[in-house]
Motif scaffolding. Sequence first.
Motif, PDB file in Angstrom:
ATOM      1  N   ASP A 159      -4.513  40.064  37.513  1.00 21.78           N
ATOM      2  CA  ASP A 159      -5.820  40.694  37.702  1.00 21.78           C
ATOM      3  C   ASP A 159      -6.491  40.884  36.338  1.00 21.78           C
ATOM      4  O   ASP A 159      -6.570  41.997  35.814  1.00 21.78           O
ATOM      5  CB  ASP A 159      -5.651  42.031  38.430  1.00 21.78           C
ATOM      6  CG  ASP A 159      -6.983  42.675  38.791  1.00 21.78           C
ATOM      7  OD1 ASP A 159      -8.002  41.947  38.810  1.00 21.78           O
ATOM      8  OD2 ASP A 159      -7.002  43.900  39.027  1.00 21.78           O
ATOM      9  N   SER A 164     -13.265  35.845  37.459  1.00 22.96           N
ATOM     10  CA  SER A 164     -14.180  35.067  38.300  1.00 22.96           C
ATOM     11  C   SER A 164     -15.482  34.705  37.575  1.00 22.96           C
ATOM     12  O   SER A 164     -16.270  33.887  38.072  1.00 22.96           O
ATOM     13  CB  SER A 164     -14.509  35.833  39.582  1.00 22.96           C
ATOM     14  OG  SER A 164     -15.144  37.072  39.272  1.00 22.96           O
ATOM     15  N   ASP A 165     -15.704  35.303  36.395  1.00 24.70           N
ATOM     16  CA  ASP A 165     -16.937  35.013  35.646  1.00 24.70           C
ATOM     17  C   ASP A 165     -16.848  33.710  34.861  1.00 24.70           C
ATOM     18  O   ASP A 165     -17.881  33.178  34.438  1.00 24.70           O
ATOM     19  CB  ASP A 165     -17.236  36.150  34.655  1.00 24.70           C
ATOM     20  CG  ASP A 165     -17.508  37.480  35.342  1.00 24.70           C
ATOM     21  OD1 ASP A 165     -17.867  37.458  36.536  1.00 24.70           O
ATOM     22  OD2 ASP A 165     -17.347  38.533  34.695  1.00 24.70           O
ATOM     23  N   ARG A 170     -11.042  26.387  36.123  1.00 26.49           N
ATOM     24  CA  ARG A 170      -9.965  27.384  36.071  1.00 26.49           C
ATOM     25  C   ARG A 170      -8.970  27.071  37.176  1.00 26.49           C
ATOM     26  O   ARG A 170      -9.339  27.019  38.350  1.00 26.49           O
ATOM     27  CB  ARG A 170     -10.542  28.787  36.252  1.00 26.49           C
ATOM     28  CG  ARG A 170      -9.505  29.870  36.516  1.00 26.49           C
ATOM     29  CD  ARG A 170     -10.133  31.246  36.524  1.00 26.49           C
ATOM     30  NE  ARG A 170     -11.198  31.390  37.512  1.00 26.49           N
ATOM     31  CZ  ARG A 170     -11.005  31.823  38.760  1.00 26.49           C
ATOM     32  NH1 ARG A 170      -9.780  32.106  39.193  1.00 26.49           N
ATOM     33  NH2 ARG A 170     -12.024  31.957  39.594  1.00 26.49           N
TER      34      ARG A 170
END
Length: 544
Positions: A159, A164-165, A170
């Motif tokens: 985490d 996610s940015d 990825r």
Amino acid sequence: MSTTNAKRTDNGGSQDLDVIIVGAGFAGLYLLDRLRSMGMAVQVFEAGGGLGGVWYWNCYPGARVDSSGPIYQYSRDDLWRKWQFSELYPSWQELREYFRYVDEKLGLSRDIRFNRRVNEAEFDPARNRWIVRSNDGSVASARYFVLCTGFGSKPYVPDLPGLSDFAGERHHTALWPQQGLDMAGKRVGVVGTGASGVQVAQEAAGVAAHLTVFQRTPNLALPMRQTKLDDDTIRRMKEKYPEIYDRRTKTFAGFDYDFLAKSAFEVSDDERQAIFERLWEMGGFAPWLGTFNDIFVNEEANRAAYKFWRDKTRARINDPAVAEMLAPTEPIHPFGVKRPSLEQHFYEVFNRDNVSLVDLRTAPIERVTRSGIRTTAGEHDLDILVLATGFDAVTGGLTSIDIRGTQGETLREKWAKGVRAHLGMAVAGFPNLLFVYGPQSPNAFCNGPTCAEVQGDWVARLLDHLRQRNHTRIEATVAAEEAWRAQVLELADATLFPRADSWYLGANIPGKPREMLAFTGGLPAYLAKCRESAERGYEGFAIS
């Protein structure tokens, strides 16, 4: 090879089978063949689009097995005689070819349902059957539900704030694009230095514009000693295959070599050094599983092994500061208590001008940004982010399925309080559920195909025993699983393994109980316990 047709029911097209197996890797395919040959109606449900289990998913650059080809295959004479790998340590591509060859020989695919991920399973006590639901909407029932999901089937994605940015490519190494990914000329970041991180780094360094490796804990990697195999070499190797396959059930880890019959300090300093050198030149896991017999229980012996590894490794690294990060003067944990990776030129990678090493112990990741990774020490711009962050190992593949037993709780809920799995294959409150390569079996300390065959044979004999006597239900007793758990933990506590935060103990997953997940007593001792149970009418199980 006889097969029994599955019986169709009239409730929406669901199927009634004798056995549902989850996973089409070494263990699942072995059991499919064994049980079909016994005349049972069996199907394998496989989440992937092809055979091979982990070798369907592992297709990242440089992915290859860390066991030598001769031992990393089925021991059946009619399979190995006409098969040959081109390298001592086969690549993922060759392993896929091997599974296709096995499929052609045995006709396995006709009883495998690909792209079918099992979501949930519930035991029906009125019929003594499992009802299994999958992501494709299918519903099937079976007398026995056998999980062969392996110890690395649930990838762990940490985490990381901002993950996610990230605007570039990825991927977790276990979820790599099947079509591949071109790293040439790109700025590549690899988070993690376990087996997949080592292998990706070796490949990326030679083609990337820049490679940044983010390391939390140094990998005590061992030399692979990779070599190409010509026909003459293969012929000579195959002359020894029968002996190799006979020997592997008699060694600690199911390989064709074993610990030495001596401790590190019952020999002279010169002899000890000479033995370390000989094992180093052999390469592979020999310095780990073919060394002195007290290496995992005697701290002084372990320290001698670490010192040898450290000095050999540091000699390959030009920058003393980088050498200290990769092979510290003082060990962060004992030698070999985290699974070592096999490398070909990993340490030389860090002598290149286009490669950087980031020590996350001194400069932790603050967040992932749109353009890369920011640590407490600065920014690292990336085009490709590789998450070599491992797995929720051993239990994760099992608990990711919503498996509900007779006591109203799921397997995940039961194991949240600590794993209980008699002989590493069965659980109280979950009748007719069995698993191969599962927790509290030798799993991580056993060669995969060896474990697949010996545990698969035990499961097949058990199911035949039940069928011959018209029994329809079996489950581990609470007393048996508690006693087995106590033995597994007691064995581990006598070693140095608990001294590292490894996936062997589930310590890489936040919130997971920290406990040894494998039987550390060695394969021969484990098989003796399994035989003892069977010879006593499957002692430790309630059968009806």
